[in-house]
Design a protein around this motif. Structure first.
Motif, PDB file in Angstrom:
ATOM      1  N   UNK A 137     -14.971  28.285  15.787  1.00  0.00           N
ATOM      2  CA  UNK A 137     -13.982  28.629  16.817  1.00  0.00           C
ATOM      3  C   UNK A 137     -14.589  28.616  18.224  1.00  0.00           C
ATOM      4  N   UNK A 138     -15.890  28.363  18.296  1.00  0.00           N
ATOM      5  CA  UNK A 138     -16.549  28.286  19.597  1.00  0.00           C
ATOM      6  C   UNK A 138     -16.835  29.632  20.233  1.00  0.00           C
ATOM      7  N   UNK A 183      -4.804  28.625   7.970  1.00  0.00           N
ATOM      8  CA  UNK A 183      -6.200  28.279   8.229  1.00  0.00           C
ATOM      9  C   UNK A 183      -7.179  29.319   7.704  1.00  0.00           C
ATOM     10  N   UNK A 184      -6.690  30.382   7.098  1.00  0.00           N
ATOM     11  CA  UNK A 184      -7.563  31.437   6.603  1.00  0.00           C
ATOM     12  C   UNK A 184      -7.575  32.624   7.542  1.00  0.00           C
ATOM     13  N   UNK A 185      -7.662  33.819   6.957  1.00  0.00           N
ATOM     14  CA  UNK A 185      -7.669  35.041   7.742  1.00  0.00           C
ATOM     15  C   UNK A 185      -8.866  35.037   8.699  1.00  0.00           C
ATOM     16  N   UNK A 186      -8.649  35.508   9.896  1.00  0.00           N
ATOM     17  CA  UNK A 186      -9.715  35.588  10.882  1.00  0.00           C
ATOM     18  C   UNK A 186      -9.772  34.407  11.826  1.00  0.00           C
ATOM     19  N   UNK A 187      -8.833  33.486  11.711  1.00  0.00           N
ATOM     20  CA  UNK A 187      -8.846  32.290  12.556  1.00  0.00           C
ATOM     21  C   UNK A 187      -7.718  32.287  13.583  1.00  0.00           C
ATOM     22  N   UNK A 235     -15.934  37.361  13.216  1.00  0.00           N
ATOM     23  CA  UNK A 235     -15.084  36.779  14.256  1.00  0.00           C
ATOM     24  C   UNK A 235     -14.357  37.873  15.023  1.00  0.00           C
ATOM     25  N   UNK A 236     -13.776  38.822  14.300  1.00  0.00           N
ATOM     26  CA  UNK A 236     -13.056  39.920  14.948  1.00  0.00           C
ATOM     27  C   UNK A 236     -14.001  40.760  15.793  1.00  0.00           C
ATOM     28  N   UNK A 237     -15.206  40.987  15.289  1.00  0.00           N
ATOM     29  CA  UNK A 237     -16.204  41.726  16.066  1.00  0.00           C
ATOM     30  C   UNK A 237     -16.541  41.029  17.372  1.00  0.00           C
ATOM     31  N   UNK A 238     -16.602  39.696  17.339  1.00  0.00           N
ATOM     32  CA  UNK A 238     -16.897  38.939  18.565  1.00  0.00           C
ATOM     33  C   UNK A 238     -15.724  38.983  19.545  1.00  0.00           C
ATOM     34  N   UNK A 261     -19.900  34.290   6.040  1.00  0.00           N
ATOM     35  CA  UNK A 261     -20.868  33.723   6.977  1.00  0.00           C
ATOM     36  C   UNK A 261     -20.262  33.683   8.371  1.00  0.00           C
ATOM     37  N   UNK A 262     -21.056  33.248   9.311  1.00  0.00           N
ATOM     38  CA  UNK A 262     -20.594  33.117  10.682  1.00  0.00           C
ATOM     39  C   UNK A 262     -20.007  31.755  10.987  1.00  0.00           C
TER      40      UNK A 262
END
Length: 185
Positions: free
Chosen positions: A94-95, A25-29, A69-72, A87-88
């Protein structure tokens, strides 16, 4: 981005540029991405003298989206997030609540001629973050595409990286002289 390590050395701080695990699904997911970043930080802290309050996360393209995403997901681990040519969208898909980024300085850097991730996505992210009262600076670089601005603008990327964990106003342009570690995705 060859100029980033050169600029980091000139400014006296560390950069880790790991190749993240391939994900369908791509890195960060996925949790795998977050665990990977957590492990990289742990390795850097075990190997070098790293001030845990001075760790920033910088990503390019999908890595920029993953940085947000990782920061959140790990807001207590970073002082700033720089998203270059990303982008965000992933964060929002991911909600995850942008509110989790409230104590971080956020810089979005994008080229207006980006044919991979349109600049409109970065602007939409900036508007979403501003509505959430986040400290965000959005830099749209005229005539730059997806990959042609990163190397030429290493100084710009570093000069915009916040150095304080306290909330920053978007008009502030802090110095980088005391950043001790940054991760580049």
């Amino acid at each position: 981005t060859e100029r980033l390590p050169e600029e980091a050395t000139r400014r006296g701080f560390l950069i880790a540029s790991p190749n993240g695990p391939a994900e369908a699904d791509g890195f960060g997911r996925s949790r795998q991405s977050v665990d990977f970043i957590r492990a990289v930080i742990g390795d850097m802290e075990a190997t070098y003298s790293v001030d845990p309050d001075r760790i920033s996360l910088d990503g390019f393209g999908t890595g920029g989206s993953a940085a947000l995403t990782t920061g959140a997901l790990l807001p207590d681990r970073f002082r700033a997030i720089i998203c270059r040519a990303g982008s965000g969208q992933t964060l929002l898909e991911l909600g995850l609540e942008p509110f989790n980024l409230q104590d971080l300085g956020i810089v979005l850097v994008h080229g207006d001629a980006d044919g991979v991730t349109p600049a409109s996505q970065a602007l939409q992210t900036a508007r979403t973050f501003l509505r959430a009262d986040l400290a965000v600076e959005s830099l749209i670089l005229a005539g730059r595409g997806h990959v042609d601005f990163a190397e030429k603008n290493a100084e710009l990327c570093f000069s915009k990286m916040p150095i304080s964990r306290k909330r920053l106003r978007s008009s502030q342009t802090p110095s980088l002289t005391d950043i001790s570690a940054a991760l580049t995705l």
